[in-house]
Design an enzyme around this catalytic site. Sequence first.
Site, PDB file in Angstrom:
ATOM      1  N   ALA A 118      40.958  40.249  26.243  1.00 40.86           N
ATOM      2  CA  ALA A 118      41.004  38.715  26.034  1.00 40.86           C
ATOM      3  C   ALA A 118      39.749  38.599  25.113  1.00 40.86           C
ATOM      4  O   ALA A 118      38.836  39.322  24.689  1.00 40.86           O
ATOM      5  CB  ALA A 118      40.314  38.817  27.385  1.00 40.86           C
ATOM      6  N   GLY A 145      41.753  43.301  29.176  1.00 39.53           N
ATOM      7  CA  GLY A 145      42.878  42.615  29.285  1.00 39.53           C
ATOM      8  C   GLY A 145      44.232  43.273  28.864  1.00 39.53           C
ATOM      9  O   GLY A 145      45.302  43.067  28.880  1.00 39.53           O
ATOM     10  N   GLU A 180      44.770  45.583  30.899  1.00 44.10           N
ATOM     11  CA  GLU A 180      45.903  44.876  32.169  1.00 44.10           C
ATOM     12  C   GLU A 180      47.014  44.372  31.587  1.00 44.10           C
ATOM     13  O   GLU A 180      48.075  44.220  32.758  1.00 44.10           O
ATOM     14  CB  GLU A 180      44.699  43.351  32.583  1.00 44.10           C
ATOM     15  CG  GLU A 180      43.127  44.315  33.240  1.00 44.10           C
ATOM     16  CD  GLU A 180      42.620  43.025  33.444  1.00 44.10           C
ATOM     17  OE1 GLU A 180      42.446  42.489  32.234  1.00 44.10           O
ATOM     18  OE2 GLU A 180      41.926  42.667  34.815  1.00 44.10           O
ATOM     19  N   GLU A 226      34.830  45.445  30.755  1.00 42.86           N
ATOM     20  CA  GLU A 226      34.194  43.661  30.675  1.00 42.86           C
ATOM     21  C   GLU A 226      33.348  44.416  31.091  1.00 42.86           C
ATOM     22  O   GLU A 226      32.219  43.180  30.741  1.00 42.86           O
ATOM     23  CB  GLU A 226      35.071  43.515  31.654  1.00 42.86           C
ATOM     24  CG  GLU A 226      36.691  43.177  31.544  1.00 42.86           C
ATOM     25  CD  GLU A 226      37.652  43.783  31.784  1.00 42.86           C
ATOM     26  OE1 GLU A 226      37.355  45.207  31.156  1.00 42.86           O
ATOM     27  OE2 GLU A 226      38.479  43.735  31.855  1.00 42.86           O
TER      28      GLU A 226
HETATM   29  N1  CAA Z   1      37.117  39.331  21.570  1.00 43.84           N
HETATM   30  C1  CAA Z   1      37.643  38.518  20.437  1.00 43.84           C
HETATM   31  N2  CAA Z   1      37.232  38.953  19.433  1.00 43.84           N
HETATM   32  C2  CAA Z   1      37.619  40.437  18.963  1.00 43.84           C
HETATM   33  C3  CAA Z   1      38.050  41.292  20.227  1.00 43.84           C
HETATM   34  C4  CAA Z   1      38.561  40.534  21.847  1.00 43.84           C
HETATM   35  N3  CAA Z   1      37.969  40.629  22.418  1.00 43.84           N
HETATM   36  N4  CAA Z   1      37.990  42.193  20.068  1.00 43.84           N
HETATM   37  C5  CAA Z   1      37.870  42.799  18.848  1.00 43.84           C
HETATM   38  N5  CAA Z   1      37.352  41.656  18.115  1.00 43.84           N
HETATM   39  C6  CAA Z   1      37.518  40.994  16.991  1.00 43.84           C
HETATM   40  C7  CAA Z   1      35.993  41.147  16.382  1.00 43.84           C
HETATM   41  O1  CAA Z   1      35.254  40.470  16.482  1.00 43.84           O
HETATM   42  C8  CAA Z   1      36.188  40.578  15.207  1.00 43.84           C
HETATM   43  O2  CAA Z   1      36.344  39.707  14.520  1.00 43.84           O
HETATM   44  P1  CAA Z   1      35.788  39.461  13.127  1.00 43.84           P
HETATM   45  O3  CAA Z   1      35.765  40.306  12.034  1.00 43.84           O
HETATM   46  O4  CAA Z   1      35.676  38.003  13.082  1.00 43.84           O
HETATM   47  O5  CAA Z   1      33.836  39.803  13.669  1.00 43.84           O
HETATM   48  C9  CAA Z   1      37.769  41.768  14.619  1.00 43.84           C
HETATM   49  O6  CAA Z   1      38.032  42.249  16.120  1.00 43.84           O
HETATM   50  C10 CAA Z   1      37.616  43.324  14.201  1.00 43.84           C
HETATM   51  O7  CAA Z   1      36.695  43.887  15.698  1.00 43.84           O
HETATM   52  P2  CAA Z   1      35.902  44.547  15.761  1.00 43.84           P
HETATM   53  O8  CAA Z   1      34.852  44.947  14.292  1.00 43.84           O
HETATM   54  O9  CAA Z   1      35.033  44.748  16.268  1.00 43.84           O
HETATM   55  O10 CAA Z   1      36.173  45.848  14.484  1.00 43.84           O
HETATM   56  P3  CAA Z   1      36.573  47.879  14.860  1.00 43.84           P
HETATM   57  O11 CAA Z   1      37.137  48.513  15.171  1.00 43.84           O
HETATM   58  O12 CAA Z   1      35.013  48.079  14.967  1.00 43.84           O
HETATM   59  O13 CAA Z   1      35.795  48.044  16.994  1.00 43.84           O
HETATM   60  C11 CAA Z   1      36.662  47.803  19.443  1.00 43.84           C
HETATM   61  C12 CAA Z   1      37.300  48.002  17.790  1.00 43.84           C
HETATM   62  C13 CAA Z   1      36.410  49.130  19.862  1.00 43.84           C
HETATM   63  C14 CAA Z   1      37.742  47.471  20.071  1.00 43.84           C
HETATM   64  C15 CAA Z   1      35.906  46.326  19.388  1.00 43.84           C
HETATM   65  O14 CAA Z   1      36.450  45.509  18.730  1.00 43.84           O
HETATM   66  C16 CAA Z   1      35.709  45.949  20.805  1.00 43.84           C
HETATM   67  O15 CAA Z   1      34.548  47.024  21.215  1.00 43.84           O
HETATM   68  N6  CAA Z   1      36.515  44.987  21.271  1.00 43.84           N
HETATM   69  C17 CAA Z   1      35.976  44.007  22.540  1.00 43.84           C
HETATM   70  C18 CAA Z   1      36.342  45.147  23.463  1.00 43.84           C
HETATM   71  C19 CAA Z   1      36.575  44.677  25.343  1.00 43.84           C
HETATM   72  O16 CAA Z   1      35.436  44.584  25.485  1.00 43.84           O
HETATM   73  N7  CAA Z   1      37.442  43.569  25.244  1.00 43.84           N
HETATM   74  C20 CAA Z   1      37.113  43.343  26.880  1.00 43.84           C
HETATM   75  C21 CAA Z   1      37.278  41.876  26.580  1.00 43.84           C
HETATM   76  S1  CAA Z   1      37.046  40.646  27.659  1.00 43.84           S
HETATM   77  C22 CAA Z   1      38.410  41.029  29.438  1.00 43.84           C
HETATM   78  O17 CAA Z   1      38.879  40.934  28.624  1.00 43.84           O
HETATM   79  C23 CAA Z   1      38.282  40.424  29.889  1.00 43.84           C
HETATM   80  C24 CAA Z   1      39.364  40.512  31.484  1.00 43.84           C
HETATM   81  O18 CAA Z   1      40.176  41.075  32.383  1.00 43.84           O
HETATM   82  C25 CAA Z   1      40.620  39.238  30.377  1.00 43.84           C
END
Ligand code: CAA
Length: 258
Positions: free
Chosen positions: A66, A109, A112, A132
Amino acid sequence: AQPYETILVERTGRTAVLTLNRPKALNALNLQVMNEVVAATAELDRDPDIGCIVITGSPKAFAAGADIKEMRPQSYMDMYLSDWFTAWDRLGDLRTPTVAAVAGHALGGGCELAMLCDILLAADTAVFGQPEIKLGVIPGIGGSQRLTRAVGKAKAMDLCLTGRTMDATEAERAGLVSRIVPAADLLTEARAVAEKVAAMSAPVAMMAKEAVNRAFETTLAEGVRFERRLFHAVFATEDQKEGMAAFVEKRGAEFRHR
Ligand code: CAA
């Protein structure tokens, strides 16, 4: 022109491929994505010419979760009153079979969403997780429930409490993934699976899906009774006559989908 900004929808024959398309955010699932996926799949579900829907992302990310930036400022009242994420449940209500074609990150998400689909094809690059907890939250689109049903308590607790991820091999061994395919073949394979499903009798495929899903909602005895009712009912379809006639006549079945 497509009516959507964050997804692409392509129809080929009796199948459709819905591609998440927010590459700059690794397909993070914001509310716009949710609304567009829900609207597009509902439209495809209503279309009698579509027999299977593929949902996919990019080679790097199916969806990285998400949208954290969108959620960050929300209050409890914002989340509660807008019933944040509840629209995603409608994906589980689709009658048309769905295939998730997952490459790269399927986190939070994203995992999911993949679990909301019926068949889960994983590229060998796929990575699954419910991280999360690292953000100070818990899964919100059914992850704690569907992951547990898919892989059992041991792995679900491990993933939800530590936030660690599973690669495709571990996910397949654990029962989350239907099949692993080489990343370069993911879409070809997903389309082939979708075409195969879409060539079956549409109402019978819907009943098969409904019967399997019932296993998650009821006792064994009730589930078997439910299956038996549907099994008897398929004998009211033209497609049962055609499927069995084709077998006896040693030819391929030409289902009329009704
Ligand atoms: N939400 C918003 N933006 C996101 C995102 C997310 N879940 N995941 C990645 N992005 C964005 C980053 O912020 C980044 O944007 P900027 O260039 O503006 O900084 C862009 O996408 C590229 O991401 P990274 O630079 O982080 O890419 P990476 O290859 O270094 O890492 C990754 C990849 C390991 C997937 C890392 O992006 C990451 O850890 N993302 C978050 C994963 C996460 O925690 N997901 C759970 C979200 S909460 C949820 O989903 C609740 C639910 O149950 C529904």
